[in-house]
Design a protein around this motif. Structure first.
Motif, PDB file in Angstrom:
ATOM      1  N   LEU A 134       0.863  -1.178   0.000  1.00 48.46           N
ATOM      2  CA  LEU A 134       0.000   0.000   0.000  1.00 48.46           C
ATOM      3  C   LEU A 134       0.901   1.231   0.000  1.00 48.46           C
ATOM      4  O   LEU A 134       1.687   1.430   0.927  1.00 48.46           O
ATOM      5  N   CYS A 135       0.784   2.041  -1.032  1.00 52.57           N
ATOM      6  CA  CYS A 135       1.735   3.140  -1.216  1.00 52.57           C
ATOM      7  C   CYS A 135       1.116   4.526  -1.024  1.00 52.57           C
ATOM      8  O   CYS A 135       1.849   5.512  -0.925  1.00 52.57           O
ATOM      9  N   GLU A 136      -0.222   4.617  -0.969  1.00 59.24           N
ATOM     10  CA  GLU A 136      -0.837   5.941  -0.912  1.00 59.24           C
ATOM     11  C   GLU A 136      -2.219   5.880  -0.275  1.00 59.24           C
ATOM     12  O   GLU A 136      -3.014   4.981  -0.573  1.00 59.24           O
ATOM     13  N   LEU A 137      -2.486   6.823   0.610  1.00 64.15           N
ATOM     14  CA  LEU A 137      -3.837   6.988   1.145  1.00 64.15           C
ATOM     15  C   LEU A 137      -4.532   8.030   0.284  1.00 64.15           C
ATOM     16  O   LEU A 137      -4.329   9.226   0.442  1.00 64.15           O
ATOM     17  N   LYS A 138      -5.356   7.564  -0.645  1.00 59.14           N
ATOM     18  CA  LYS A 138      -5.976   8.466  -1.616  1.00 59.14           C
ATOM     19  C   LYS A 138      -7.173   9.213  -1.040  1.00 59.14           C
ATOM     20  O   LYS A 138      -7.455  10.349  -1.431  1.00 59.14           O
ATOM     21  N   GLN A 139      -7.891   8.572  -0.142  1.00 63.90           N
ATOM     22  CA  GLN A 139      -9.109   9.198   0.387  1.00 63.90           C
ATOM     23  C   GLN A 139      -9.408   8.646   1.767  1.00 63.90           C
ATOM     24  O   GLN A 139      -9.296   7.447   2.013  1.00 63.90           O
ATOM     25  N   VAL A 140      -9.725   9.533   2.704  1.00 66.12           N
ATOM     26  CA  VAL A 140     -10.209   9.094   4.002  1.00 66.12           C
ATOM     27  C   VAL A 140     -11.295  10.090   4.424  1.00 66.12           C
ATOM     28  O   VAL A 140     -11.012  11.184   4.896  1.00 66.12           O
ATOM     29  N   GLU A 141     -12.533   9.698   4.195  1.00 66.51           N
ATOM     30  CA  GLU A 141     -13.677  10.560   4.461  1.00 66.51           C
ATOM     31  C   GLU A 141     -14.477  10.014   5.634  1.00 66.51           C
ATOM     32  O   GLU A 141     -14.676   8.809   5.751  1.00 66.51           O
ATOM     33  N   GLY A 142     -14.930  10.925   6.493  1.00 64.09           N
ATOM     34  CA  GLY A 142     -15.746  10.508   7.619  1.00 64.09           C
ATOM     35  C   GLY A 142     -15.394  11.298   8.858  1.00 64.09           C
ATOM     36  O   GLY A 142     -14.862  12.404   8.783  1.00 64.09           O
ATOM     37  N   GLU A 143     -15.671  10.711  10.015  1.00 64.21           N
ATOM     38  CA  GLU A 143     -15.406  11.392  11.277  1.00 64.21           C
ATOM     39  C   GLU A 143     -15.313  10.381  12.403  1.00 64.21           C
ATOM     40  O   GLU A 143     -15.715   9.217  12.259  1.00 64.21           O
ATOM     41  N   ALA A 144     -14.763  10.838  13.511  1.00 63.76           N
ATOM     42  CA  ALA A 144     -14.660  10.000  14.704  1.00 63.76           C
ATOM     43  C   ALA A 144     -14.682  10.904  15.924  1.00 63.76           C
ATOM     44  O   ALA A 144     -14.227  12.045  15.885  1.00 63.76           O
ATOM     45  N   SER A 145     -15.226  10.378  17.019  1.00 64.03           N
ATOM     46  CA  SER A 145     -15.259  11.144  18.265  1.00 64.03           C
ATOM     47  C   SER A 145     -15.348  10.184  19.439  1.00 64.03           C
ATOM     48  O   SER A 145     -15.677   9.005  19.292  1.00 64.03           O
ATOM     49  N   CYS A 146     -15.031  10.717  20.603  1.00 66.38           N
ATOM     50  CA  CYS A 146     -15.142   9.944  21.835  1.00 66.38           C
ATOM     51  C   CYS A 146     -15.833  10.808  22.878  1.00 66.38           C
ATOM     52  O   CYS A 146     -15.472  11.972  23.063  1.00 66.38           O
ATOM     53  N   SER A 147     -16.826  10.250  23.544  1.00 67.49           N
ATOM     54  CA  SER A 147     -17.559  10.972  24.581  1.00 67.49           C
ATOM     55  C   SER A 147     -17.414  10.239  25.909  1.00 67.49           C
ATOM     56  O   SER A 147     -17.317   9.007  25.943  1.00 67.49           O
TER      57      SER A 147
END
Length: 332
Positions: free
Chosen positions: A58-71
């Motif tokens: 794996l040579c490239e992160l082309k797309q990383v869409e979204g979100e993350a959170s901690c409560s």
């Protein structure tokens, strides 16, 4: 009523004048989106698989869409994450030497599914090389899921440090980090003495901040300010030869030179770099029309880690520092 400093820790109020939401007991939330993007890049890019037919990575992160959170709600941590990830891979067929490229897509990494059930789709550009596609579809997919599991583990451990009982936990964590730094300094030769020869690259970035050189310089040399923009415990000995550790131990190094409000030179390494390998990072602080231009020159970044390093500085440093400066302005 419990005595001052005694009883259930959620009611200990000496650390807050108003006693409100003491030790983050009632409700706190932390945005893990920027941190997650960096962690996913760190864990996924560079994954390599090989068999008798060929080798692919794996040579490239082309797309990383979204979100993350901690409560945090009454001492219980609640996680939310939803990601759509696209990676580029490349490989070489051993017998023919032919090179091929393709994609790995993870359409939905979320708390609704177990990691082992997460969908991982492998594709390849037209032409021969199906042996490489099969390699990525089997061994590659297994390693990708393993890396995703590491991300979730880090989200639930590294990222959440300090969310419950932050003052006492952070103090204990700092003590542990300081002890570890001292032990390392006593037991190991200096990075310069050891040295590790690997292929490296250079990186240069320039960014402007709405701050004086004094303000910006202090953000890199005052522990409390580093902890604010990094949202994690840190250890800093801001003097020549002093050690530092940030981002829950993911970044470590040593101050080589400090010219107050002008320049900082550091030995710098990420946790996932080859053992004992350090890059040299120079920060120059230049006043420009009421702002400060930060000139970053970095030499010795391991090849294939340049994008990770760039992301670390642009997203986890520059963007977070600008947010910290805006908050200071609003409350100033």
């Amino acid at each position: 009523m419990a005595k001052w400093g005694h009883g259930d820790p959620r009611w200990i109020v000496e650390e807050r004048e108003d006693g409100t939401n003491v030790n983050n007991w009632h409700w706190t939330e932390r945005d893990a989106t920027a941190w997650s993007r960096g962690k996913l890049r760190e864990l996924l890019v560079g994954i390599a698989v090989e068999n008798e037919a060929g080798r692919a990575e794996l040579c490239e992160l082309k797309q990383v869409e979204g979100e993350a959170s901690c409560s945090n709600r009454k001492g219980k941590l609640i996680f939310f994450y939803e990601w759509n990830i696209k990676l580029g891979w490349r490989g070489t067929v051993k017998e023919s030497g032919a090179k091929h490229k393709g994609l790995i897509e993870i359409p939905s990494l979320s708390e609704e599914n177990e990691v082992e059930d997460t969908e991982v789709n492998v594709s390849k550009k037209k032409g021969d090389g199906d042996v490489l596609k099969d390699l990525m579809r089997t061994a590659g997919t297994a390693k990708v899921r393993e890396a995703l599991g590491e991300y979730l583990k880090a989200l639930k451990t590294e990222f959440t440090l300090g969310m419950i009982l932050p003052t006492k936990a952070m103090a204990a964590q700092e003590l542990t980090i300081q002890r570890k730094l001292s032990e390392d300094a006593m037991q190991a030769p200096s990075p310069a003495a050891l040295g590790v020869r690997i292929p490296t690259a250079a990186l240069r970035l320039t960014e402007r901040f709405d701050a004086s050189v004094e303000q910006l310089y202090s953000i890199f040399t005052v522990k409390e300010l580093v902890q604010k923009f990094s949202k994690s415990a840190a250890v800093l000995e801001a003097e020549k030869g002093g050690k530092f550790q940030m981002f829950d131990g993911n970044i470590t190094g040593e101050y080589v030179e400090l010219l107050t409000n002008k320049k900082i030179i550091m030995k710098w390494r990420c946790r996932n770099w080859p053992e004992e390998h350090y890059a040299t990072v120079a920060l120059n602080f230049v006043p420009v029309l009421g702002q400060t231009e930060l000139q970053l020159d970095c030499k010795g970044v391991p090849v294939c880690k340049e994008e990770n390093m760039k992301f670390c500085w642009e997203k986890q440093h520059f963007e977070e520092i600008k947010g910290l400066l805006q908050l200071a302005t609003l409350h100033g």
